[in-house]
Design an enzyme around this catalytic site. Structure first.
Site, PDB file in Angstrom:
ATOM      1  N   GLY A 163     -16.267  11.716   1.795  1.00 33.23           N
ATOM      2  CA  GLY A 163     -15.748  10.433   1.317  1.00 33.23           C
ATOM      3  C   GLY A 163     -15.579   9.349   2.357  1.00 33.23           C
ATOM      4  N   CYS A 179       7.531   0.390  17.559  1.00 35.36           N
ATOM      5  CA  CYS A 179       8.174  -0.789  18.142  1.00 35.36           C
ATOM      6  C   CYS A 179       7.245  -1.447  19.162  1.00 35.36           C
ATOM      7  CB  CYS A 179       9.479  -0.365  18.830  1.00 35.36           C
ATOM      8  SG  CYS A 179      10.263  -1.721  19.715  1.00 35.36           S
ATOM      9  N   HIS A 194      -6.319   7.073  12.410  1.00 33.98           N
ATOM     10  CA  HIS A 194      -5.945   5.665  12.309  1.00 33.98           C
ATOM     11  C   HIS A 194      -4.468   5.451  12.023  1.00 33.98           C
ATOM     12  CE1 HIS A 194     -10.398   4.886  11.018  1.00 33.98           C
ATOM     13  NE2 HIS A 194     -10.274   5.110  12.303  1.00 33.98           N
ATOM     14  N   GLN A 237      -9.539   9.739   8.564  1.00 33.55           N
ATOM     15  CA  GLN A 237      -9.418   8.306   8.860  1.00 33.55           C
ATOM     16  C   GLN A 237      -8.320   7.701   7.988  1.00 33.55           C
ATOM     17  OE1 GLN A 237     -13.566   6.342   9.249  1.00 33.55           O
ATOM     18  NE2 GLN A 237     -13.926   8.165   8.012  1.00 33.55           N
ATOM     19  N   ARG A 282       0.848  -1.214   0.000  1.00 34.44           N
ATOM     20  CA  ARG A 282       0.000   0.000   0.000  1.00 34.44           C
ATOM     21  C   ARG A 282       0.873   1.250   0.000  1.00 34.44           C
ATOM     22  NH1 ARG A 282      -4.211  -0.736   4.679  1.00 34.44           N
ATOM     23  NH2 ARG A 282      -4.710   1.407   4.122  1.00 34.44           N
ATOM     24  N   GLU A 335     -22.075   8.640  -3.218  1.00 39.17           N
ATOM     25  CA  GLU A 335     -23.186   7.850  -2.638  1.00 39.17           C
ATOM     26  C   GLU A 335     -23.349   8.250  -1.171  1.00 39.17           C
ATOM     27  OE1 GLU A 335     -21.111   4.458  -5.155  1.00 39.17           O
ATOM     28  OE2 GLU A 335     -22.061   3.672  -3.335  1.00 39.17           O
ATOM     29  N   ASN A 382     -20.129  13.118  -1.199  1.00 35.02           N
ATOM     30  CA  ASN A 382     -19.945  11.692  -1.485  1.00 35.02           C
ATOM     31  C   ASN A 382     -20.793  11.362  -2.718  1.00 35.02           C
ATOM     32  OD1 ASN A 382     -19.965   8.826  -1.379  1.00 35.02           O
ATOM     33  ND2 ASN A 382     -19.655   8.878   0.846  1.00 35.02           N
TER      34      ASN A 382
HETATM   35  C1  BV8 Z   1     -12.067   1.360  18.728  1.00 30.19           C
HETATM   36  C2  BV8 Z   1      -6.882  -0.067   9.458  1.00 30.19           C
HETATM   37  C3  BV8 Z   1     -12.392   1.062  21.037  1.00 30.19           C
HETATM   38  C4  BV8 Z   1      -5.883   0.753   8.903  1.00 30.19           C
HETATM   39  C5  BV8 Z   1      -9.016   0.763   9.930  1.00 30.19           C
HETATM   40  C6  BV8 Z   1     -19.722  -2.885  16.837  1.00 30.19           C
HETATM   41  C7  BV8 Z   1     -20.430  -1.706  16.663  1.00 30.19           C
HETATM   42  C8  BV8 Z   1     -19.755  -0.473  16.572  1.00 30.19           C
HETATM   43  C9  BV8 Z   1     -18.354  -0.430  16.664  1.00 30.19           C
HETATM   44  C10 BV8 Z   1     -17.692  -1.615  16.829  1.00 30.19           C
HETATM   45  C11 BV8 Z   1     -18.334  -2.819  16.929  1.00 30.19           C
HETATM   46  N1  BV8 Z   1     -17.391  -3.780  17.083  1.00 30.19           N
HETATM   47  C12 BV8 Z   1     -16.149  -3.209  17.083  1.00 30.19           C
HETATM   48  C13 BV8 Z   1     -16.336  -1.896  16.949  1.00 30.19           C
HETATM   49  C14 BV8 Z   1     -15.320  -0.893  16.898  1.00 30.19           C
HETATM   50  C15 BV8 Z   1     -14.633  -0.954  15.542  1.00 30.19           C
HETATM   51  C16 BV8 Z   1     -15.593  -0.714  14.421  1.00 30.19           C
HETATM   52  O1  BV8 Z   1     -16.016   0.419  14.191  1.00 30.19           O
HETATM   53  N2  BV8 Z   1     -15.916  -1.770  13.684  1.00 30.19           N
HETATM   54  C17 BV8 Z   1     -16.833  -1.590  12.583  1.00 30.19           C
HETATM   55  C18 BV8 Z   1     -16.320  -2.346  11.371  1.00 30.19           C
HETATM   56  C19 BV8 Z   1     -18.217  -2.017  13.030  1.00 30.19           C
HETATM   57  N3  BV8 Z   1     -13.707   0.152  15.626  1.00 30.19           N
HETATM   58  C20 BV8 Z   1     -12.509  -0.094  16.159  1.00 30.19           C
HETATM   59  O2  BV8 Z   1     -12.077  -1.180  16.461  1.00 30.19           O
HETATM   60  C21 BV8 Z   1     -11.659   1.168  16.368  1.00 30.19           C
HETATM   61  N4  BV8 Z   1     -11.194   1.147  17.737  1.00 30.19           N
HETATM   62  O3  BV8 Z   1     -13.220   1.629  18.544  1.00 30.19           O
HETATM   63  O4  BV8 Z   1     -11.494   1.195  19.978  1.00 30.19           O
HETATM   64  C22 BV8 Z   1     -13.063  -0.292  20.923  1.00 30.19           C
HETATM   65  C23 BV8 Z   1     -12.287  -1.422  20.781  1.00 30.19           C
HETATM   66  C24 BV8 Z   1     -12.929  -2.675  20.695  1.00 30.19           C
HETATM   67  C25 BV8 Z   1     -14.336  -2.755  20.716  1.00 30.19           C
HETATM   68  C26 BV8 Z   1     -15.104  -1.586  20.811  1.00 30.19           C
HETATM   69  C27 BV8 Z   1     -14.471  -0.359  20.917  1.00 30.19           C
HETATM   70  C28 BV8 Z   1     -10.479   1.153  15.421  1.00 30.19           C
HETATM   71  C29 BV8 Z   1     -10.959   1.542  14.049  1.00 30.19           C
HETATM   72  C30 BV8 Z   1      -9.760   1.642  13.112  1.00 30.19           C
HETATM   73  C31 BV8 Z   1      -9.803   0.484  12.194  1.00 30.19           C
HETATM   74  N5  BV8 Z   1      -8.751   0.631  11.198  1.00 30.19           N
HETATM   75  N6  BV8 Z   1      -8.121   0.502   9.045  1.00 30.19           N
HETATM   76  C32 BV8 Z   1      -5.742   0.430   7.475  1.00 30.19           C
HETATM   77  O5  BV8 Z   1      -5.367  -0.706   7.140  1.00 30.19           O
HETATM   78  O6  BV8 Z   1      -6.019   1.351   6.717  1.00 30.19           O
HETATM   79  S1  BV8 Z   1     -10.528   1.232   9.392  1.00 30.19           S
HETATM   80  C33 BV8 Z   1     -10.557   1.421   7.698  1.00 30.19           C
HETATM   81  O7  BV8 Z   1     -11.874   1.858   7.410  1.00 30.19           O
HETATM   82  C34 BV8 Z   1      -9.654   2.516   7.178  1.00 30.19           C
HETATM   83  O8  BV8 Z   1      -8.751   3.009   8.112  1.00 30.19           O
HETATM   84  C35 BV8 Z   1     -10.624   3.626   6.772  1.00 30.19           C
HETATM   85  O9  BV8 Z   1     -10.130   4.829   7.202  1.00 30.19           O
HETATM   86  C36 BV8 Z   1     -11.820   3.258   7.545  1.00 30.19           C
HETATM   87  C37 BV8 Z   1     -13.124   3.836   7.102  1.00 30.19           C
HETATM   88  O10 BV8 Z   1     -13.348   3.539   5.735  1.00 30.19           O
HETATM   89  P1  BV8 Z   1     -13.732   4.775   4.782  1.00 30.19           P
HETATM   90  O11 BV8 Z   1     -12.668   5.804   4.903  1.00 30.19           O
HETATM   91  O12 BV8 Z   1     -15.119   5.214   5.064  1.00 30.19           O
HETATM   92  O13 BV8 Z   1     -13.623   4.125   3.348  1.00 30.19           O
HETATM   93  P2  BV8 Z   1     -14.704   3.227   2.610  1.00 30.19           P
HETATM   94  O14 BV8 Z   1     -14.020   2.541   1.477  1.00 30.19           O
HETATM   95  O15 BV8 Z   1     -15.476   2.434   3.603  1.00 30.19           O
HETATM   96  O16 BV8 Z   1     -15.728   4.300   2.003  1.00 30.19           O
HETATM   97  C38 BV8 Z   1     -15.267   5.173   0.984  1.00 30.19           C
HETATM   98  C39 BV8 Z   1     -16.366   6.191   0.762  1.00 30.19           C
HETATM   99  O17 BV8 Z   1     -15.913   7.133  -0.202  1.00 30.19           O
HETATM  100  C40 BV8 Z   1     -17.653   5.602   0.208  1.00 30.19           C
HETATM  101  O18 BV8 Z   1     -18.756   6.151   0.896  1.00 30.19           O
HETATM  102  C41 BV8 Z   1     -17.670   6.071  -1.260  1.00 30.19           C
HETATM  103  O19 BV8 Z   1     -18.978   6.298  -1.724  1.00 30.19           O
HETATM  104  C42 BV8 Z   1     -16.920   7.359  -1.145  1.00 30.19           C
HETATM  105  N7  BV8 Z   1     -16.257   7.809  -2.372  1.00 30.19           N
HETATM  106  C43 BV8 Z   1     -15.800   7.047  -3.413  1.00 30.19           C
HETATM  107  N8  BV8 Z   1     -15.221   7.863  -4.331  1.00 30.19           N
HETATM  108  C44 BV8 Z   1     -15.308   9.136  -3.841  1.00 30.19           C
HETATM  109  C45 BV8 Z   1     -15.958   9.098  -2.596  1.00 30.19           C
HETATM  110  N9  BV8 Z   1     -16.194  10.192  -1.853  1.00 30.19           N
HETATM  111  C46 BV8 Z   1     -15.775  11.374  -2.353  1.00 30.19           C
HETATM  112  N10 BV8 Z   1     -15.143  11.502  -3.544  1.00 30.19           N
HETATM  113  C47 BV8 Z   1     -14.901  10.412  -4.301  1.00 30.19           C
HETATM  114  N11 BV8 Z   1     -14.278  10.552  -5.494  1.00 30.19           N
HETATM  115 ZN    ZN Z   2      12.183  -0.579  20.379  1.00 25.80          ZN
END
Ligand code: BV8
Ligand code: ZN
Length: 235
Positions: free
Chosen positions: A185, A126, A118, A100, A69, A213, A211
């Protein structure tokens, strides 16, 4: 009055606008989003790569994915959407940009007051001494910490991991102060970022969503890409 004119007016009248961005703002730079058609998660399962368990199980595979990436993103450039934020920040120098995204394109565009929720692809941490280092390498899948010899991991927040409390503090100060939240986005799936819109809307703060969508039904929705819409708000 058309939506863009409305949004422009809200932004001009706002005393404390705040931006929240997701992968969509980088889409027009050629960086794949996560959940879209050719999204990153399409070919990979997040739980197999973006979790502490995955890293414990096979750190080299996780590093391979992040290094791939990193090499992909370093060949891309910020787009008109990122650059438009600079012009908006000229009028609103205090404006925060909470992202994000881990691709570093907001920094490269010159955006100020950036909060990376994030983490960032170009940094490693480390697991032993918690030291954070810049890590630009693409082909080393088992990097070691130079100061203590511990294993380095991507400086990225994985699912199930807490966000950095200092980051959360900054976010909360921005959310409490803002009088206009512009969300660009994001599919609004991942928490805590997915909860920010309702947090501010509950106290009557207007939300604008850019967005193709849109997903936030109570927002003023500007249907379109960040690179085409944002310049209309910045000129
Ligand atoms: C935390 C890793 C405390 C890095 C990422 C149940 C219910 C609610 C929450 C939870 C649950 N179970 C667990 C949780 C918490 C969990 C969570 O939210 N899970 C979700 C899946 C339900 N969250 C966590 O674990 C976070 N920590 O809350 O700590 C905790 C701990 C444990 C339990 C509870 C609480 C940590 C979250 C961080 C995760 N890391 N990625 C990497 O590899 O990159 S998240 C990953 O998704 C990316 O980082 C990214 O930033 C993030 C969000 O995605 P989007 O940015 O929205 O991208 P996506 O593709 O989805 O959408 C793109 C959008 O762009 C679309 O809408 C599209 O239409 C639009 N688009 C397209 N083209 C365009 C456009 N817009 C504008 N212009 C364009 N041209
Ligand atoms: Zn170290």
């Amino acid at each position: 009055m058309d939506q863009i004119k409305l949004a422009r007016d809200l932004l001009d009248k706002s005393l404390n606008p705040l931006f929240l961005t997701g992968a969509g703002i980088s889409a027009e730079s050629g960086v794949p989003t996560f959940r879209g058609e050719n999204g990153l998660w399409k070919n990979y399962r997040p739980e197999e790569l973006a979790t502490p368990e995955a890293f414990r199980r096979d750190p080299a595979v996780v590093w391979e994915w992040y290094n791939w990436r990193k090499s992909l993103v370093s060949q891309k450039d910020p787009n008109a959407g990122h650059l438009a934020i600079n012009f908006i920040q000229e009028r609103h120098p205090e404006m925060g940009v909470i992202t994000q995204n881990v691709d570093g394109l907001h920094q490269r565009a010159g955006n100020k007051n950036l909060v990376e929720l994030h983490g960032n692809l170009f940094f490693a941490r480390c697991v032993k001494c918690n030291g954070i280092v810049e890590y630009q390498d693409y082909d080393n899948n088992s990097p070691q910490c130079e100061s203590c010899g511990g294993r380095l991991r991507p400086h990225i927040v994985w699912f199930g991991e807490q966000l950095d409390p200092e980051v959360i503090g900054r976010v909360n100060r921005y959310l409490q102060k803002t009088d206009l939240l512009v969300i660009v986005g994001t599919s609004g799936v991942v928490y805590p970022a997915a909860g920010f819109a309702s947090t501010v809307a509950l106290r009557g703060v207007k939300v604008i969503e850019i967005n193709p969508e849109p997903v936030i039904d109570f927002a003023l929705q500007l249907k379109g890409g960040a690179g085409e819409v944002l310049p209309h708000l910045s000129g």
